[in-house]
Design a protein around this motif. Structure first.
Motif, short mmCIF file in Angstrom:
data_model
loop_
_atom_site.label_atom_id
_atom_site.label_comp_id
_atom_site.label_asym_id
_atom_site.label_seq_id
_atom_site.Cartn_x
_atom_site.Cartn_y
_atom_site.Cartn_z
N GLN A 124 26.28 76.71 45.57
CA GLN A 124 25.69 77.98 45.98
C GLN A 124 26.50 79.15 45.42
OE1 GLN A 124 25.81 78.87 50.20
NE2 GLN A 124 23.90 80.02 50.07
N ARG A 127 25.70 79.62 41.82
CA ARG A 127 24.42 80.28 41.60
C ARG A 127 24.50 81.78 41.88
NH1 ARG A 127 22.40 75.43 43.83
NH2 ARG A 127 22.25 76.35 45.91
N LEU A 128 25.29 82.16 42.89
CA LEU A 128 25.45 83.58 43.18
C LEU A 128 26.10 84.31 42.01
CD1 LEU A 128 26.63 83.51 46.90
CD2 LEU A 128 24.45 84.36 46.05
N HIS A 129 27.14 83.70 41.45
CA HIS A 129 27.81 84.30 40.31
C HIS A 129 26.86 84.38 39.10
CE1 HIS A 129 32.03 83.15 41.97
NE2 HIS A 129 31.51 84.19 42.58
N ALA A 131 23.63 84.59 39.25
CA ALA A 131 22.63 85.62 39.53
C ALA A 131 23.18 87.02 39.24
CB ALA A 131 22.18 85.52 40.99
N GLU A 132 24.42 87.25 39.62
CA GLU A 132 25.05 88.54 39.35
C GLU A 132 25.16 88.79 37.84
OE1 GLU A 132 28.77 88.19 41.33
OE2 GLU A 132 27.94 88.58 43.33
N ARG A 135 21.66 89.52 36.37
CA ARG A 135 21.21 90.87 36.71
C ARG A 135 21.86 91.90 35.82
NH1 ARG A 135 22.61 93.16 42.58
NH2 ARG A 135 24.69 92.65 41.81
N PHE A 193 18.45 91.51 42.05
CA PHE A 193 19.35 90.39 42.36
C PHE A 193 18.63 89.33 43.19
CE2 PHE A 193 22.26 88.27 45.27
CZ PHE A 193 23.17 87.71 44.39
N GLN A 194 17.89 89.75 44.20
CA GLN A 194 17.16 88.81 45.05
C GLN A 194 16.14 88.01 44.25
OE1 GLN A 194 15.60 91.40 48.07
NE2 GLN A 194 17.59 91.69 49.07
N ARG A 197 18.10 85.55 41.98
CA ARG A 197 18.67 84.48 42.79
C ARG A 197 17.61 83.48 43.24
NH1 ARG A 197 21.85 85.03 48.64
NH2 ARG A 197 22.10 82.80 48.95
N LEU A 200 16.84 81.17 40.36
CA LEU A 200 17.92 80.24 40.10
C LEU A 200 18.01 79.17 41.19
CD1 LEU A 200 20.77 82.57 38.77
CD2 LEU A 200 18.98 81.37 37.50
N ASP A 201 17.77 79.57 42.44
CA ASP A 201 17.83 78.61 43.55
C ASP A 201 16.74 77.55 43.43
OD1 ASP A 201 20.01 79.76 44.71
OD2 ASP A 201 18.89 80.89 46.22
#
Length: 212
Positions: A124, A127-129, A131-132, A135, A193-194, A197, A200-201
């Motif tokens: 997780q 994936r956050l990194h 997504a950042e 963006r 970002f949402q 994300r 990607l999720d």
């Protein structure tokens, strides 16, 4: 009729009944003493103490799936309720004691469950990194949309382009902050970002969400 005396033995001035929980723990310790050195025993005890404490961080759904003894479940629940530092420390020591009473198979299952949660958390975070990073690139470079098509071929491109344009305007309105101040970002920046994300999720393999 007089009651039949309980059978057992004395250990350091303390009576231990045969078949009791304490009897089982002493027998297990005796077996460890025969097979392991004192250093090994200390390491194992410290390890089980740490594993017991990690159980407090386990998600309820994963914790429910473990066949833990009721006494250990109650001890963990009580440890979560205790705020006092010294009281919590003593309770965690009790948790460690209960952990030492578990058979090796159950300990292995607990460790595997903790590892499973750790892997999910690491994925997780990755994936956050990602997504950042996506963006930032989408806002900085129009050509990034071509690379993004591989992840979201059926995207609503008109909406996505509009979101990117607005995020760029927000960045111009809210430039880099002065040292020590948090950077302000507009709604479009957060929505982009949402969106990224969520896409990607939806991908199962971490390799498909690698940074561009």
């Amino acid at each position: 009729m007089p009651r039949k005396p309980t059978k057992g033995y004395w250990v350091r001035g303390h009576f231990v009944a045969y078949g009791s929980e304490e009897d089982s723990e002493l027998k297990r310790a005796a077996k460890w003493d025969a097979d392991l050195s004192k250093t090994d025993l200390k390491k194992r005890s410290a390890h089980l103490q740490a594993v017991g404490e990690q159980l407090l961080t386990l998600k309820p759904s994963l914790l429910q799936g473990l066949d833990l003894p009721p006494s250990l479940r109650e001890a963990l629940a009580e440890a979560k309720r205790i705020d006092d530092f010294e009281g919590r420390r003593r309770q965690l020591q009790y948790v460690g004691k209960l952990m030492r009473q578990l058979d090796d198979a159950l300990v292995a299952t607990i460790e595997a469950t903790l590892a499973e949660q750790h892997r999910a958390s690491a994925a997780q975070t990755e994936r956050l990194h990602a997504a950042e990073h996506w963006r930032e690139r989408l806002v900085a470079d129009d050509a990034a949309l071509d690379a993004w098509r591989e992840l979201e071929p059926d995207a609503d491109w008109q909406r996505l382009r509009a979101l990117i344009r607005q995020a760029r305007k927000d960045a111009q309105v809210h430039p880099d902050p002065a040292p020590g101040q948090a950077q302000r970002k507009g709604r479009a920046w957060r929505e982009l970002f949402q969106h990224v994300r969520a896409v990607l999720d939806a991908h199962e393999s971490p390799s498909t969400v690698a940074r561009p």
